[in-house]
Enzyme design. Sequence first.
Site, PDB file in Angstrom:
ATOM      1  N   ASP A   1      16.577 -38.707  24.814  1.00 51.00           N
ATOM      2  CA  ASP A   1      17.269 -39.886  24.305  1.00 51.00           C
ATOM      3  C   ASP A   1      16.723 -41.149  24.990  1.00 51.00           C
ATOM      4  O   ASP A   1      16.626 -41.191  26.225  1.00 51.00           O
ATOM      5  CB  ASP A   1      18.769 -39.715  24.626  1.00 51.00           C
ATOM      6  CG  ASP A   1      19.642 -40.725  23.930  1.00 51.00           C
ATOM      7  OD1 ASP A   1      19.739 -40.663  22.701  1.00 51.00           O
ATOM      8  OD2 ASP A   1      20.225 -41.577  24.632  1.00 51.00           O
TER       9      ASP A   1
ATOM     10  N   ASP B   1      32.645 -25.007  11.820  1.00 48.45           N
ATOM     11  CA  ASP B   1      33.742 -24.823  12.770  1.00 48.45           C
ATOM     12  C   ASP B   1      34.287 -23.408  12.624  1.00 48.45           C
ATOM     13  O   ASP B   1      34.817 -23.048  11.573  1.00 48.45           O
ATOM     14  CB  ASP B   1      34.819 -25.885  12.438  1.00 48.45           C
ATOM     15  CG  ASP B   1      36.140 -25.621  13.128  1.00 48.45           C
ATOM     16  OD1 ASP B   1      36.156 -24.880  14.131  1.00 48.45           O
ATOM     17  OD2 ASP B   1      37.165 -26.174  12.657  1.00 48.45           O
TER      18      ASP B   1
ATOM     19  N   GLU C   1      12.675 -40.102  22.112  1.00 48.24           N
ATOM     20  CA  GLU C   1      13.209 -41.075  21.152  1.00 48.24           C
ATOM     21  C   GLU C   1      12.773 -42.451  21.640  1.00 48.24           C
ATOM     22  O   GLU C   1      13.272 -42.958  22.636  1.00 48.24           O
ATOM     23  CB  GLU C   1      14.735 -41.020  21.091  1.00 48.24           C
ATOM     24  CG  GLU C   1      15.270 -41.972  20.039  1.00 48.24           C
ATOM     25  CD  GLU C   1      16.694 -42.454  20.288  1.00 48.24           C
ATOM     26  OE1 GLU C   1      17.349 -42.897  19.337  1.00 48.24           O
ATOM     27  OE2 GLU C   1      17.162 -42.409  21.447  1.00 48.24           O
TER      28      GLU C   1
ATOM     29  N   HIS D   1      21.041 -38.806  13.053  1.00 49.26           N
ATOM     30  CA  HIS D   1      22.469 -39.067  13.233  1.00 49.26           C
ATOM     31  C   HIS D   1      22.793 -40.546  13.475  1.00 49.26           C
ATOM     32  O   HIS D   1      23.947 -40.884  13.737  1.00 49.26           O
ATOM     33  CB  HIS D   1      22.973 -38.231  14.421  1.00 49.26           C
ATOM     34  CG  HIS D   1      22.299 -38.638  15.693  1.00 49.26           C
ATOM     35  ND1 HIS D   1      20.960 -38.400  15.934  1.00 49.26           N
ATOM     36  CD2 HIS D   1      22.748 -39.316  16.772  1.00 49.26           C
ATOM     37  CE1 HIS D   1      20.626 -38.905  17.100  1.00 49.26           C
ATOM     38  NE2 HIS D   1      21.703 -39.458  17.633  1.00 49.26           N
ATOM     39  N   ASP D   2      21.778 -41.412  13.452  1.00 54.05           N
ATOM     40  CA  ASP D   2      22.015 -42.839  13.690  1.00 54.05           C
ATOM     41  C   ASP D   2      21.777 -43.689  12.442  1.00 54.05           C
ATOM     42  O   ASP D   2      21.948 -44.911  12.495  1.00 54.05           O
ATOM     43  CB  ASP D   2      21.050 -43.358  14.780  1.00 54.05           C
ATOM     44  CG  ASP D   2      21.381 -42.812  16.162  1.00 54.05           C
ATOM     45  OD1 ASP D   2      22.568 -42.557  16.439  1.00 54.05           O
ATOM     46  OD2 ASP D   2      20.441 -42.633  16.968  1.00 54.05           O
TER      47      ASP D   2
ATOM     48  N   ASP E   1      19.006 -31.833  23.426  1.00 57.79           N
ATOM     49  CA  ASP E   1      18.978 -33.286  23.492  1.00 57.79           C
ATOM     50  C   ASP E   1      19.356 -33.660  24.920  1.00 57.79           C
ATOM     51  O   ASP E   1      20.454 -33.320  25.382  1.00 57.79           O
ATOM     52  CB  ASP E   1      20.033 -33.809  22.505  1.00 57.79           C
ATOM     53  CG  ASP E   1      19.749 -35.194  22.004  1.00 57.79           C
ATOM     54  OD1 ASP E   1      19.250 -36.006  22.794  1.00 57.79           O
ATOM     55  OD2 ASP E   1      20.048 -35.460  20.832  1.00 57.79           O
TER      56      ASP E   1
END
Length: 530
Positions: free
Chosen positions: A202, A23, A262, A322-323, A100
Site C-alpha cells: 500500500d 459471508d 501501489e 477497491h478505490d 496487502d
Amino acid sequence: MKNDFLWWRDGVIYQIYPRSFLDTTGSGIGDLNGITDKVDYLANLGVDAIWLSPINPSPDVDFGYDVSDYKGIDSKFGTMADFERLVETAEKANIRIVMDLVLNHTSNQHPWFLSARSSRENPTRDYYIWQDAGPDGKPPNNWCSVFGGRGWEWDKKTGQFYYHMFYKEQPDLNWRNPRVQTEFLDVFKFWLGKGVKGFRLDVFNVYFKDAQFRNNPTKLFGRRPFDRQVHRYDYDQPELTGVLNDIREVLDGYDAAYAIGETFLSTSEKAAGYCGDDLLHACFNFEILEAKRNPQILMQKILEWENALGDVKWPNYVLNNHDTVRCATRFGQGEEDERMKVMAAMLLTLRGTPFLYYGEEIGMRDIRVRRKDILDPIGKRYWPIFVGRDGCRAPMQWNAEPQAGFSTSKPWLPVHPNYKTRNVNAQANNRSSLLNFYKKLLAFRRSQPALIKGDFVAMDVNLPQVMAYKRSYQYNTLFIFLNFSRKALVITLPVGRKYKVALSSKERPAREEYTGKMGLMGDEALILCE
Ligand code: NOJ
C-alpha cells in the site's frame, strides 16, 4: 512453456475485498472461510493468484487499511487456522496468496502508537513522525492529508504534532527509524513462512518524507488543498530505494516471491522507476485505469507504459480496484455487457500481468449509497463532490437468492438491486455471458505463448474507433482488434496471408478464413491467428 511458468509474470491475479466476497457466519461481513469455499470457483475461472485486501486486525476507520496488528488475522474474518486452510486449499488448486501490506501507517490503535503517544520517552515514540508546533502554535509545515484537511494532528498529552497522510487515525510511520525497518522485514518473513507468495504494498512511495520537513511548493489550481501543492517533500523521497533493496533481498530468499507496489499518484515513468532486479517486481500505474474509454488515448498510455518499462521490467494492467468506480459503471450502457467484453479482451491480451477485481467477471456495477448510509469517511466528508468508495465494494453477487447468496443476514453494504439477473449462477448458465467470455479468454490466454511471452506491436488500421495490435512469440502470432464503437466497420488485414478467428466476443462461423478485408462487428473484440 509449462515448465518455466512464473505465476506473477505469466499468470492472472484476482483481487478480493474480503468483507464483500462471501459471508459464511451470517455476520453480514465476508470471511476467510468464504474465500476458501470459492477456491474452486476461482480455479475454474482460471486465475493464478488472489490478492486479499487487508485481513489484519483493524478498527476499520479505513476498512482494513488501518492495521493494529501486522501478524494477526482480524477475528471478523476468521482465525489464523482459517487462513492457513485457505493457503493450503488455494495451493492445491495452484492459486497463490498475495497479502496487502499497509506499511506507510498504522492504526492509531496499534500498540506502537498507543505507547508512542503515552509519553515522549516511550521506546516506540520514534516509530512515528512527531514535530513541535511552530512559534505561533501552528503545524510545522504545510503538508496536507490526501483525505482532507491538514496532515498534522496535535497530541495534547505530549505536546507535539504527529503526521498522517491519510486519516488522523492512520499515523504515518517513521521509516527513517531502523527499528521500523526491521519490524517490517520481519513481517514479510512471517507471512512468507505461512506460505504467502506475494505482497501488494500500500502506498509504498509515501514511506519516506523530507528529513527537513520543508514546505511543499504551492500552485494555483486544484480542487482540494492537497491538489494545490507540488508534492516535492511528502513522498517519493530518494531514501526509499534502500528500503526497497532490503525488502527485495528478503523476497529473493524465497521461491518466486513477489511484491507489487501501489504507486501513489502514479505516472508511467514513476511506477517504472521503482521496478527492477533489486527493487520491486512490479508497480501499479493507474494512468490506464484513469483514462477515458477511447482507443487512441488508451493506446497512447499503453505505449508510454511499455516505453517506460523497456524490455526487462514487466508491465501489469488493471481496470478496477477497491478505490475506483467500477469500469462497468464508468463505461457500461445500462445492463448490457458487450463493451465490457471489449475491455476484458484488452486487459487479457496486453503484454503484462492482468489484475481482476472480484465481480468484474460478471460486470458488477457500483451500488448507489444514500448520503446517510455512506460508510467511507472520505465520502462523508466530500459528499456530494465525491461520494466515497462504498460503491465499488458491494457484496459479490453469487445467485438470485436473498442478499445475492452473499450472506444470510443484512450485509455491511447493500447488494446491488440488479443481483436477481446479474449473478454468477445466471451467467454460468448463459453461453454468451460476460462470465463465460472471461473464462474463455483466460483459458485462451493460458494456451497462447504469444499472449504470455510475446512482444507487443501496435497496429494502425486507420480507424479511430479501433485498437489493434499484434502479439507474437516464435511461431505463434495473434492479431487483436477491439472495436470501441457500436458501428460495424471494415478492417484491412495485413496482406499476404489467410487469417482464422481464434476468438471473438460475438458469434462467428467456425473455421472460416479471411484475407484482405474483414468485417468487424460493433463492440466486437476479435482475435485472429494466421
Ligand atoms: C491506498 C488504498 O488502496 C486505500 O484503500 C487506502 O484508503 C489508502 N491507501 C490508505 O491506506
